[in-house]
Design a protein around this motif. Sequence first.
Motif, short mmCIF file in Angstrom:
data_model
loop_
_atom_site.label_atom_id
_atom_site.label_comp_id
_atom_site.label_asym_id
_atom_site.label_seq_id
_atom_site.Cartn_x
_atom_site.Cartn_y
_atom_site.Cartn_z
N LYS A 31 53.19 -101.82 77.02
CA LYS A 31 54.22 -101.51 76.23
C LYS A 31 54.56 -101.63 74.68
O LYS A 31 54.96 -100.00 73.62
N GLU A 32 55.32 -102.63 74.65
CA GLU A 32 56.01 -102.79 73.62
C GLU A 32 55.07 -103.34 72.08
O GLU A 32 55.64 -102.86 71.55
N TYR A 33 54.58 -103.38 72.56
CA TYR A 33 52.49 -103.60 71.48
C TYR A 33 52.63 -102.40 71.17
O TYR A 33 52.41 -102.07 70.06
N LYS A 34 51.97 -100.94 72.50
CA LYS A 34 51.72 -100.05 71.75
C LYS A 34 52.94 -99.06 71.13
O LYS A 34 53.02 -98.61 69.46
N ALA A 35 54.30 -99.56 71.09
CA ALA A 35 55.38 -99.24 70.02
C ALA A 35 55.02 -99.53 69.23
O ALA A 35 55.61 -98.89 68.11
N TYR A 36 55.21 -101.11 68.84
CA TYR A 36 55.53 -101.79 67.31
C TYR A 36 53.76 -101.40 66.65
O TYR A 36 53.75 -100.58 65.81
N TYR A 37 52.78 -101.07 67.37
CA TYR A 37 51.66 -101.13 66.71
C TYR A 37 52.18 -99.22 66.51
O TYR A 37 51.39 -98.99 64.99
N LYS A 38 51.70 -98.51 66.96
CA LYS A 38 52.56 -97.02 66.18
C LYS A 38 53.19 -96.92 65.17
O LYS A 38 53.18 -96.47 63.78
N GLU A 39 54.91 -97.20 65.59
CA GLU A 39 55.46 -97.56 64.29
C GLU A 39 55.00 -98.41 62.66
O GLU A 39 55.18 -97.96 62.07
N SER A 40 53.90 -99.25 62.74
CA SER A 40 52.78 -100.13 61.95
C SER A 40 52.73 -99.27 61.40
O SER A 40 52.07 -99.29 60.19
N MET A 41 51.56 -98.16 61.68
CA MET A 41 51.06 -97.08 61.34
C MET A 41 51.16 -95.86 60.89
O MET A 41 50.61 -95.12 60.31
N GLU A 42 52.25 -96.02 61.72
CA GLU A 42 53.45 -94.33 61.07
C GLU A 42 53.98 -94.59 60.22
O GLU A 42 54.40 -94.01 58.61
N ASP A 43 54.75 -95.98 60.22
CA ASP A 43 56.00 -96.36 58.32
C ASP A 43 55.11 -97.70 58.39
O ASP A 43 56.05 -98.92 58.66
N PRO A 44 54.41 -98.37 57.91
CA PRO A 44 53.69 -99.61 57.55
C PRO A 44 54.28 -100.13 56.82
O PRO A 44 55.09 -101.60 57.12
N GLU A 45 55.13 -99.83 55.81
CA GLU A 45 55.99 -100.51 54.82
C GLU A 45 57.54 -101.08 55.78
O GLU A 45 58.58 -101.59 55.31
#
Length: 664
Positions: A34-48
């Motif tokens: 769940k944490e991995y997926k949340a980080y992944y999502k964030e990193s794609m939506e707001d990479p900077e």
Amino acid sequence: MCANETQIESLMQEERLFRPSRKDQMKAHVKSMKEYKAYYKESMEDPEGFWARRAEELITWNKKWRKVLRWDFNDPKIEWFIGGKLNVSYNCLDRHLENGRRNKAALIWQGEPEEDVKVYTYQMLHTEVCRFANVLKKLGVKKGDRVSIYLPMIPELPIAMLACARIGAPHSIVFAGFSASSLESRIQDCKAKVLITADAVLRSGRTIPLKPNADQALKNCPTVEKCVVVKRAGNEINMEEGRDLWWHELMADESIKDTCEPEIMDAEDMLFILYTSGSTGKPKGVIHTTGGYLTYAAHTTQWVFDLKDDDVYWCTADIGWITGHTYIVYGPLALGGTSLMFEGVPTWPAPDRFWKIVEKFKVNIFYTAPTVIRALMREGVEWTQKHDLSTLRILGSVGEPINPEAWMWYHENIGKGKLPIVDTWWQTETGGILIAPLPYATPLKPGSATLPLPGVDAAIVRSDGTPAKKNEGGYLVVKRPWPGMLRGVFGDPERFKKQYFDRFPGMYESGDGARRDEDGYFWIMGRLDDVINVSGHRLGTAEIESALVSHPSVAEAAVVGMPHPVKGQTIYAYVTLKAGLEESDDLRAELRNHVRKIIGPIASPEYIQFAVGLPKTRSGKIMRRILRKIVAGETEDFGDTSTLADPSVIEDLIKGNKELTGNK
Ligand code: 6R9
């Protein structure tokens, strides 16, 4: 030259699934899918935003960046943390002197002789690095000057690297197993001002002279003004007056101070150059820069290996390769970790060398290569059972695909059926791991590198750049930049563009083939270009071919990788001799030796088949696909051979291969 996706198929259909233990999970840096997926999502939506946060959490900056990222894969140009200022050696050393780690072991060194052990606390390492940085300055090395390093796995190697980083001089490390001529071309390419080497390498109980190679190389390297020599073995060597200086004498000089102000570097200043094989003859000088590389090294070490303060962490790679750069030196030290460094080989004096060291230092995290696992598998479990491996909590693998059998052996015999194995896919060019499980989050499938790390937009495409379907093999690409990616090829911007960004506009082309299964897991299938992987070492077939044809007896050569149970691939050369010359075993030995001399022992062909003709298209291109199939014993179906100038050569080649290898 390159396979198309109809030829890309994976035989691995692995169904077993392994889940991490609850107890370790609660304490992990990334705790769940769940944490991995949340980080992944964030990193794609707001990479900077994602990377800015990681860069701030992990790294100490002298000045914050103005802008996180500017990129254009078409140009190509990639910049991270623009305007940011920092020093890598400060981050790996100085800051730990103030944060409670001053007396913690930074580096534990186990030399090949059992009694050769050295432990450097952060304070001690800091002093050594500062002193050597001052030595380099005294020798005239300034910010921006390149320093070539040709050393065995001894503490002077990381000390020299960090000293270079301290004064802003990019290092270029050349693996000590490379020949004089490989060293020469790498020094010439980067125009190094100083070379650091040693008298010899200790390996498998032998003393292998190193300095003569440096002497040979330096004959044709006018840019090198000084050569610093470490005394490792004490063997007799030549010291050239005015050029060669002993490390221990330079360091003992009373005028050399114990402190050295770190040079404040721009985030995009060059940190190092590392040469790697590509599909054409000459190795490429891959450029890594300061801010992005260090952030990425620290980030991946923390998440993929879950490195914590009281861990003993051991990566068995040689620092001459990227794995050693990132995961012995920069990643663990940036985090203030304890990194174990080993000189020697896994099977000497006995096949329990690694397990003995794990027991001796109570290693917690262990990172090695599939070829090592396969070699040790053959020696039997009595060697693993002799030792207490109970301190281990995470196992890692890198360098080539790990076949499910080796994975299971590693899991059962080293991991005692309990430990996560992180199969990490990455490259010299990527600076750090791109695809890998997070040890306490990702369910594992033996043989799969699993999922891309947060921030990594990896995909599989067809030869026209369109997305591949589920389970369809294709080209492994990355669709946006990550901080650790290469910034260029030294002295050759054209090659940078052509090699990585031309085939699929807007994407980074890795050169590997892969497929993605129904769970999105990546199954890496190996190189699609003319690069072979021998025991996890990357070699360009073109380099070996050009070494072979430089021998006066050889008219033409074609080199392919032959499947090998331990090494993954072994080198198989087809050689056409000049007219009138006799084929003989003596000549085979001579050619092998010739390649050893030109590139190094790792590039010496195991098999040399003398061939009267090679399968060529009418336009004169060698059809390597056919040669590869012959050495793999897959002689039923060669696919479309209609463009061959003379199809009859194939029968002769198959016959010759059977005689040489006993291929059925
Ligand atoms: C880190 C390193 C890169 C090539 C890469 C690929 C192969 C590395 C792998 C793997 C399958 C893995 N490779 N790790 N293949 N699974 N976990 O090895 O860098 O020496 O540049 O080699 O190695 O083919 O393209 P490098």
